[in-house]
Design a protein around this motif. Sequence first.
Motif, PDB file in Angstrom:
ATOM      1  N   PRO A 146       0.799  -1.239   0.000  1.00 63.93           N
ATOM      2  CA  PRO A 146       0.000   0.000   0.000  1.00 63.93           C
ATOM      3  C   PRO A 146       0.825   1.281   0.000  1.00 63.93           C
ATOM      4  O   PRO A 146       0.399   2.289  -0.554  1.00 63.93           O
ATOM      5  N   PRO A 160       4.636   1.462  -3.962  1.00 66.41           N
ATOM      6  CA  PRO A 160       4.185   1.081  -5.299  1.00 66.41           C
ATOM      7  C   PRO A 160       5.339   0.713  -6.227  1.00 66.41           C
ATOM      8  O   PRO A 160       6.493   1.086  -5.983  1.00 66.41           O
ATOM      9  N   TRP A 163      -1.396   9.740  -7.456  1.00 71.45           N
ATOM     10  CA  TRP A 163      -1.437   8.736  -6.379  1.00 71.45           C
ATOM     11  C   TRP A 163      -0.523   9.179  -5.239  1.00 71.45           C
ATOM     12  O   TRP A 163       0.600   9.655  -5.462  1.00 71.45           O
ATOM     13  N   ARG A 178      -7.206   4.784  -1.934  1.00 75.33           N
ATOM     14  CA  ARG A 178      -5.813   4.395  -1.776  1.00 75.33           C
ATOM     15  C   ARG A 178      -5.577   3.481  -0.586  1.00 75.33           C
ATOM     16  O   ARG A 178      -4.624   2.733  -0.561  1.00 75.33           O
ATOM     17  N   ASP A 208      -5.477  -0.085  -1.745  1.00 76.70           N
ATOM     18  CA  ASP A 208      -4.547  -0.462  -2.807  1.00 76.70           C
ATOM     19  C   ASP A 208      -3.551  -1.483  -2.270  1.00 76.70           C
ATOM     20  O   ASP A 208      -2.603  -1.129  -1.564  1.00 76.70           O
ATOM     21  N   PRO A 233      -0.122  -1.587  -5.595  1.00 80.19           N
ATOM     22  CA  PRO A 233      -0.153  -0.441  -6.510  1.00 80.19           C
ATOM     23  C   PRO A 233       0.936  -0.502  -7.576  1.00 80.19           C
ATOM     24  O   PRO A 233       2.100  -0.781  -7.281  1.00 80.19           O
ATOM     25  N   ASN A 267      -2.762   4.900  -9.869  1.00 78.70           N
ATOM     26  CA  ASN A 267      -2.614   3.473  -9.620  1.00 78.70           C
ATOM     27  C   ASN A 267      -3.438   2.695 -10.635  1.00 78.70           C
ATOM     28  O   ASN A 267      -4.654   2.857 -10.722  1.00 78.70           O
ATOM     29  N   THR A 315      -3.775  -0.616 -10.645  1.00 76.56           N
ATOM     30  CA  THR A 315      -4.251  -1.896 -10.098  1.00 76.56           C
ATOM     31  C   THR A 315      -5.171  -1.679  -8.899  1.00 76.56           C
ATOM     32  O   THR A 315      -5.149  -2.448  -7.936  1.00 76.56           O
ATOM     33  N   TYR A 316      -6.004  -0.652  -8.952  1.00 77.49           N
ATOM     34  CA  TYR A 316      -6.897  -0.377  -7.817  1.00 77.49           C
ATOM     35  C   TYR A 316      -7.961  -1.451  -7.645  1.00 77.49           C
ATOM     36  O   TYR A 316      -8.636  -1.506  -6.614  1.00 77.49           O
TER      37      TYR A 316
END
Length: 373
Positions: free
Chosen positions: A107, A110, A137, A154, A157, A160, A170, A172-173
């Motif tokens: 989280p 990233p 982000w 976020r 996440d 990320p 991001n 890949t949320y």
Amino acid sequence: MSTIEDKYLLGASEFTVRSLNGTRVADSILRLVPQREPFKLALRLIKMWCKNRGLYSNKLGYFGGVQLAILTARICQLYPRAAASTIVARFFKVLRIWIELPDKWGPSAPIRLNTEGQERKSDKLGSDWENLDRSIWQPPAQEELTSFGKQTRRRADLLPILTPAYPSMNSTYNVNHSTRRIFTQEFERGQKITERIDASTASSMDGWNELVEPTDFFSQRYKTFVRVDFVAASEEGHRQWVGLSESQLRMFVDALEGGPPRKSQFLAHVYPKGFEWMSLWQEGSGWPEHIQNPPSARYANSFFIGLELKPNAVPGEKVEMKFQMDKFKTKLIDMAAKGRWYTEDMGVDMMAIKKKVQTTPKRRQAAHYALLL
């Protein structure tokens, strides 16, 4: 104009910014990789692996083309002179390690190719850029409203992967606990296979074929499934209904695992490709006689969720899924109703399917579980 400059994003809507950033992200990735040809060849194989292993669907919380390109490009940055085969092998080794280390990929950590996309422009160029800056982000501790008045997600996440073009977002949320667990398993499998390929002095073709062989989702991996049918009476209504339902299906899968507390007895795994039924419909007679348990309407798409017991599951406990099913269906209806296109013929049907297998002590224990739909 080969690259769309940042200034053309000023005053654009959220939809426009995301659309323009598709091209901008692709240009940035190619600019940031040390060698393009090894990158392209490695990405081609990795994408084949992802599709064959049932890991390709951004909507359902898996990877899409952008995410795979960024991950592959990051490996290329770490190994700038590597051949394509080495990049693929390092792809699995590095990501298998990182996915288990929150300080490497989590989280607040990233995966990114650069930092340019995260630089705030309003500090230097004025307040006109503030709306776009809010879309960048940020780690969970710095969470805030986006430029379009929506609360960011976020804190949820898990893995990320940041896009390299401004404003960096991001990609890949949609990843949830279920898909993260499946990624971990597949990275480990890929690492073992590529390590055997590296250690082998014989032809490695068999090893590469094993790497990209189709998933055993239906053949061996799971014995119990939940079939989810999204049905409608008209083709146009069905198209809208399936688009909405598929985008929300990952929420239902996460709920089957018990949500954030993870209190469920099951691990859930959704197959990323839906199955269409329309081609089997026969005008005048309906569904062919040989089809068992056909959908309740002519226009239907089915998705399958594989279930397996958690290692610490309590034998004999009944698992109530009807509540989660009703909650999921109500949410879909509310969302469609807000869009003013919901009709009463749109529905969600679910049924439990168990494969017939030879009985073993472990499977006899699993048989004590009941799915209440």
